[in-house]
Scaffold this active site. Structure first.
Site, PDB file in Angstrom:
ATOM      1  N   GLU A  68       0.831  -1.203   0.000  1.00 26.66           N
ATOM      2  CA  GLU A  68       0.000   0.000   0.000  1.00 26.66           C
ATOM      3  C   GLU A  68       0.871   1.261   0.000  1.00 26.66           C
ATOM      4  OE1 GLU A  68      -3.734   1.851   2.591  1.00 26.66           O
ATOM      5  OE2 GLU A  68      -2.295   0.524   3.561  1.00 26.66           O
TER       6      GLU A  68
ATOM      7  N   LYS B 155     -10.169   2.542  -2.286  1.00 24.53           N
ATOM      8  CA  LYS B 155     -10.373   1.989  -0.945  1.00 24.53           C
ATOM      9  C   LYS B 155     -11.702   2.460  -0.353  1.00 24.53           C
ATOM     10  CE  LYS B 155      -7.686   1.586   3.378  1.00 24.53           C
ATOM     11  NZ  LYS B 155      -6.356   1.904   3.961  1.00 24.53           N
TER      12      LYS B 155
ATOM     13  N   CYS C  72      -5.772  -2.777   2.576  1.00 27.56           N
ATOM     14  CA  CYS C  72      -5.455  -2.671   4.004  1.00 27.56           C
ATOM     15  C   CYS C  72      -6.681  -2.728   4.911  1.00 27.56           C
ATOM     16  CB  CYS C  72      -4.609  -1.434   4.261  1.00 27.56           C
ATOM     17  SG  CYS C  72      -3.676  -1.534   5.829  1.00 27.56           S
TER      18      CYS C  72
END
Length: 286
Positions: free
Chosen positions: A33, A106, A143
């Protein structure tokens, strides 16, 4: 990867590592990431918005050329400037032809000590899906998404054979002695659970090293990238204390084998989901 303060050097290292992975036989390469910089979300600082870039942009152009030369698919997590003042934590899927094959933004954005992502990132607007490539359907989450079973399930239902999680997770140094082992075990366990519940492969790709861009104590990223098979068995795992190009093999037949024997996707009760949604809407659930 371990990230330096030199963004150009980090990109150069990533390109070199992609070539190295391809030389070892990799057909899909995933980077950690926000690999171009130290993890800047340890503080809220408007100066860090200058790190963002468009997609397509300089990083996808450079990585696209490497992907084309090496003949691999590349998954790259980037700080996306979608418009002036509008930013996302995004992952670009770059095909082996060097062209942008897909984009994920995300969806779940944390706001915890030293993980102040809500200051920087707008929640994604592209939903959950998978990207068809010559090497299979690739699901991409990022994540914090890895803690949410709904995200993994929706990506699986979209046809993914494997879910990649570009990640930046580590310890607060003051907590490591007391909570470090249990935190790491929870991170590993939840993702193995996604693999089992959905009968697919899961790859977590983390950074490594101590980073203090906002000053001490910073964060100690725990590395430990791994691949779990559709029954949660860890097929390969990287160390916690150094960089490594981790190579692992995915067998599509294993997905069908596990899903036939353990049909969790078949036995879902989506009718009950709809009933709960109605009760929540009507205020009948505390």
């Amino acid at each position: 990867m371990a990230m330096s303060a030199d963004s150009a050097a980090n990109l150069g290292l990533a390109c070199a590592r992609i070539r190295d992975a391809a030389a070892q036989g990799a057909r899909v390469v995933c980077l950690p990431e926000l690999f171009r910089t130290p993890y800047f979300c340890q503080s809220e600082d408007a100066a860090h918005f200058a790190l963002a870039e468009p997609i397509p942009g300089p990083s996808t152009e450079a990585l696209g050329e490497v992907a084309r030369q090496a003949g691999v698919v590349v998954i790259a997590s980037l700080f996306e400037e979608r418009a002036s003042g509008l930013y996302h934590n995004s992952a670009a899927v770059i095909g082996a032809d060097g062209k942008l094959a897909g984009l994920y933004r995300k969806m779940h954005i944390p706001d915890d000590p030293s993980y102040y992502e809500k200051f920087y990132f707008t929640p994604g607007d592209l939903g959950f899906g998978s990207f068809p490539t010559p090497v299979g359907h690739l699901g991409v989450l990022i994540c914090w998404d890895q803690w949410f079973p709904e995200a993994a399930r929706l990506v699986a239902l979209a046809g993914a054979d494997i879910i990649f999680y570009p990640t930046a997770i580590g310890w607060h140094p003051g907590e490591k002695a007391q909570h470090g082992a249990s935190q790491h075990d929870a991170w590993r366990t939840i993702q193995r659970g996604h693999a089992i519940a959905n009968g697919l492969y899961v790859a977590a790709v983390n950074r490594v090293g101590q980073e203090t861009p906002a000053g001490p104590p910073g964060l100690e990223f725990w590395g430990g990238s791994f691949l779990a098979d559709p029954f949660g068995v860890v097929q390969a795992e990287a160390p916690a204390d150094r960089e490594e190009t981790l190579i692992a093999t995915v067998d599509p037949a294993r997905i069908a084998e596990v899903r036939q024997g353990w049909p969790f996707l078949r036995d879902r009760r989506i009718d009950a989901y709809a009933g709960l949604e109605r009760r929540l809407r009507d205020g009948n659930v505390p």
